[in-house]
Design an enzyme around this catalytic site. Structure first.
Site, PDB file in Angstrom:
ATOM      1  N   HIS A 323      51.952  37.442  41.075  1.00 51.25           N
ATOM      2  CA  HIS A 323      51.486  38.172  42.253  1.00 51.25           C
ATOM      3  C   HIS A 323      50.487  37.284  42.980  1.00 51.25           C
ATOM      4  CE1 HIS A 323      52.470  41.911  39.686  1.00 51.25           C
ATOM      5  NE2 HIS A 323      53.434  41.730  40.558  1.00 51.25           N
ATOM      6  N   THR A 543      47.149  35.928  40.258  1.00 50.61           N
ATOM      7  CA  THR A 543      46.657  37.207  39.753  1.00 50.61           C
ATOM      8  C   THR A 543      46.789  37.242  38.228  1.00 50.61           C
ATOM      9  OG1 THR A 543      47.602  38.092  41.794  1.00 50.61           O
ATOM     10  CG2 THR A 543      46.702  39.683  40.297  1.00 50.61           C
ATOM     11  N   TRP A 544      47.069  36.075  37.635  1.00 52.15           N
ATOM     12  CA  TRP A 544      47.212  35.941  36.178  1.00 52.15           C
ATOM     13  C   TRP A 544      48.377  36.791  35.652  1.00 52.15           C
ATOM     14  CZ3 TRP A 544      42.482  37.206  38.516  1.00 52.15           C
ATOM     15  CH2 TRP A 544      41.584  36.141  38.652  1.00 52.15           C
ATOM     16  N   HIS A 545      49.413  36.939  36.480  1.00 56.84           N
ATOM     17  CA  HIS A 545      50.552  37.790  36.134  1.00 56.84           C
ATOM     18  C   HIS A 545      51.835  36.969  36.040  1.00 56.84           C
ATOM     19  CE1 HIS A 545      48.289  41.432  38.096  1.00 56.84           C
ATOM     20  NE2 HIS A 545      47.729  41.011  36.980  1.00 56.84           N
ATOM     21  N   SER A 546      51.791  35.845  35.380  1.00 54.74           N
ATOM     22  CA  SER A 546      52.938  34.938  35.289  1.00 54.74           C
ATOM     23  C   SER A 546      54.062  35.563  34.463  1.00 54.74           C
ATOM     24  CB  SER A 546      52.509  33.621  34.649  1.00 54.74           C
ATOM     25  OG  SER A 546      51.434  33.040  35.353  1.00 54.74           O
TER      26      SER A 546
END
Length: 614
Positions: A323, A543-546
């Site tokens: 994100h 957003t650290w949402h890999s």
């Protein structure tokens, strides 16, 4: 748990990686069958009873320079971002991202999971199958709730122990400024996998009874250490590659000890056998790397680093998704309730919080600074405002999925990025991220043998104009909210676009208070719009949402694993973590990692005939 000298030569199941999904799988299977020998190998350290992991307000310490609980992945320079690189951290400790993240409790839309089943042909992965698993893992401790929430799971979900005045102002202003959005009370359930467009208080993965982070190690794994000697965990162990027999059947893994945590340990490469199953669960960055070092991937990628190809699976490491977020900082009034002093540890502020930890269930230590937000989906008139490129994407993707939001917009009671980079004072942050970006990237290994070598990493941020337009619209809307909040005291000029200083969009560097609520909305010139797009490209971040780099879909459509999580082209090897989602989810990804872990445990239990994992 285990030390390097106590690791056996073989186990029934060897799990390469020790993040959120891996810990759920290991814990559920070991608890269900005391005779099942399970080994979990994690590259980072243990987290047991470490306040940096158990005390919620300590979460930003894991993003500090020199952190040993996260690994920084540096991208290739991007022309879409003005030639700059981006850095994406991932968890590197037992529990992975769930032990270091912001603890945001956000569930996706049901259609996100339904797409996995219908669009990408994965039977059993739709929302009706995953909702029971989401319920299984949680105890919902917030007001309201409903039939999609759990009541007796190991992880607590609550409001935390504090609600800032800035969050209250955000909700009050946003609801008044945007009255066409649904007006619901604060205890309304907005995480039922269908509700969107509601300004509401935001929940957290924080246990209301203990005041601690709801991570898997402390609530699933560590409680087993005295009752399940069949579960072994070795931290500080880098998995290099999977081992195979001559029939392409996975037989285990090769690993080395991480010198950061075993400085005096042996330097040689060791192997451990998995007699029934080898499971890769090292996340969106780690899992494709293990497969590629094992010879599973695209021929050109493998040849470039000198790895002999075992299986031609060109989609390994492709389909990278995240994100895209903008953090918009504003000056806050001196009397505002912010976390700035704590995040900077001014005069021992964090020590005071730690000393108070556990004394009250209303304390500030049960907090992550983020108390309110909205899953935002545009009205028809707003779709047109977003731009013609987005209109086409809307028509093809969003229009027939009414539960899908486009943006998340929320407030943080602090300067959420690195607070050491700005003058000491009080701030608040409005964050905006795109829920379903179009662009895709990739992650490939940069070395055949060195697991710590930099990857060939391209995140794909803003390579499509479609991804820029919601962010710039979101900036303008969030700015209207911020300027009307009573604690608004100005906009740090270097942290906002270079708008024309002679026009209505000019940055207000200092303000005595908010603008009038009835003030007209800012009109942006073409020059301002260009400045805003340049600003978005200059600051957009992870957003650290890999996720997505070992996608679960048909092989001929770019899949890496099948619906039973088996890697195509080999036997005895599965992948289960955030690398398998074929498409994105409109939420923070921790809950989805938990669901994947639960689903994988059910699949493996079915195949092994283990009872009690449902």
């Amino acid at each position: 748990m285990s030390t390097p000298t106590l690791i056996n030569e073989e186990y029934d199941i060897v799990i390469a990686g020790g993040g959120t999904a891996a810990c759920v799988i290991a814990g559920r299977l070991a608890a269900a069958d005391a005779n099942l020998r399970v080994l979990l190998l994690e590259a980072g350290p243990t987290t047991h009873n470490d306040p940096a992991h158990t005390q919620p307000l300590s979460f930003l310490s894991h993003l500090a320079p020199g952190s040993r609980t996260t690994r920084a992945h540096v991208s290739q320079p991007s022309t879409a971002l003005g030639g700059r690189t981006t850095i994406v951290p991932s968890g590197q400790c037992l529990g992975g991202g769930g032990s270091v993240n912001f603890m945001m409790y956000t569930r996706p839309s049901a259609s996100d999971y339904d797409d996995w089943e219908t669009v990408y042909q994965n039977p059993g992965w739709g929302s009706k199958y995953l909702i029971p698993l989401l319920k299984k893992i949680e105890t919902y401790q917030a007001p309201g709730g409903g039939p999609t929430h759990g009541t007796d799971g190991p992880l607590g979900v609550s409001r935390g122990g504090f609600f800032s005045d800035l969050a209250g102002q955000f909700l009050q202003v946003a609801r008044k400024l945007d009255p066409d959005r649904a007006q619901k009370p604060d205890d309304a359930d907005t995480n039922d996998l269908e509700t969107i467009n509601v300004y509401t208080r935001w929940l957290k993965w924080i246990n209301a009874e203990t005041g601690t982070r709801s991570d898997v190690p402390h609530n699933v794994i560590y409680p087993l250490k005295d009752t399940r000697p069949n579960l072994h965990i070795l931290t500080g162990a880098h998995v290099k590659h999977v081992t195979f027999d001559d029939e392409n059947h996975a037989t285990g893994v090769a690993y080395t000890l991480n010198p950061l945590f075993h400085p005096d340990g042996p330097k040689d490469t060791r192997t451990v056998r998995g007699t029934k199953l080898t499971l890769v669960s090292a996340g969106a960055f780690g899992s494709p790397g293990i497969l590629e070092r094992s010879g599973i991937g695209a021929k050109d990628v493998l040849e470039r680093v000198g790895v002999k190809q075992r299986v031609d699976l060109p989609s390994v490491g492709e389909n990278y998704q995240d994100h895209n977020i903008l953090f918009l900082e504003f000056f806050a009034a001196d009397e505002a309730q912010t976390m700035d002093a704590i995040f900077r540890n001014e005069e021992g502020a964090l020590d005071v919080v730690a000393a108070e930890f556990g004394k009250s269930r209303k304390e500030i230590s049960m907090h992550n600074s983020i108390d309110a937000g909205i899953k935002w989906r545009p009205k028809p008139s707003e779709v047109a405002e977003l731009g013609p490129e987005f209109q086409e994407y809307w028509d093809s993707y969003f229009a027939n999925a009414p539960d899908k939001p486009v943006l998340w917009i929320g407030v943080g009671s602090a300067f959420i990025e690195d607070p050491t980079l700005v003058p000491r004072r009080k701030y608040f942050t409005l964050a905006i991220f795109t829920e379903h970006p179009v662009a895709r990237g990739h992650v490939h290994i940069g070395h055949a043998d060195d697991v710590s070598a930099p990857e060939d990493f391209v995140p794909g941020y803003l390579e499509s104009k479609v991804d820029v337009q919601p962010l710039t619209w979101g900036y303008k809307f969030a700015r209207e909210i911020a300027r009307r909040m009573p604690h608004f005291r100005g906009e740090p000029p270097v942290l906002h676009p270079a708008f024309s200083q002679s026009g209505p969009a000019a940055v207000v560097a200092h303000a005595e208070g908010p603008i009038s609520f009835d003030a007209p909305r800012i009109v942006y010139s073409e020059e301002d719009e260009r400045a805003l797009e340049a600003f978005a490209r200059a600051i957009v971040a992870t957003t650290w949402h890999s996720l997505g780099t070992c996608a679960m879909k048909p092989r001929e459509q770019g899949g890496v694993v099948d619906p039973r999580l088996n890697v195509y082209g080999v036997r005895g090897l599965k992948v289960a973590d955030l690398s398998i989602p074929p498409s994105n989810v409109s939420a923070n990804t921790y809950g989805t990692a938990l669901a994947i872990g639960e689903k994988a445990a059910v699949i493996i239990a079915e195949e092994f005939g283990i009872k009690g994992v449902v």
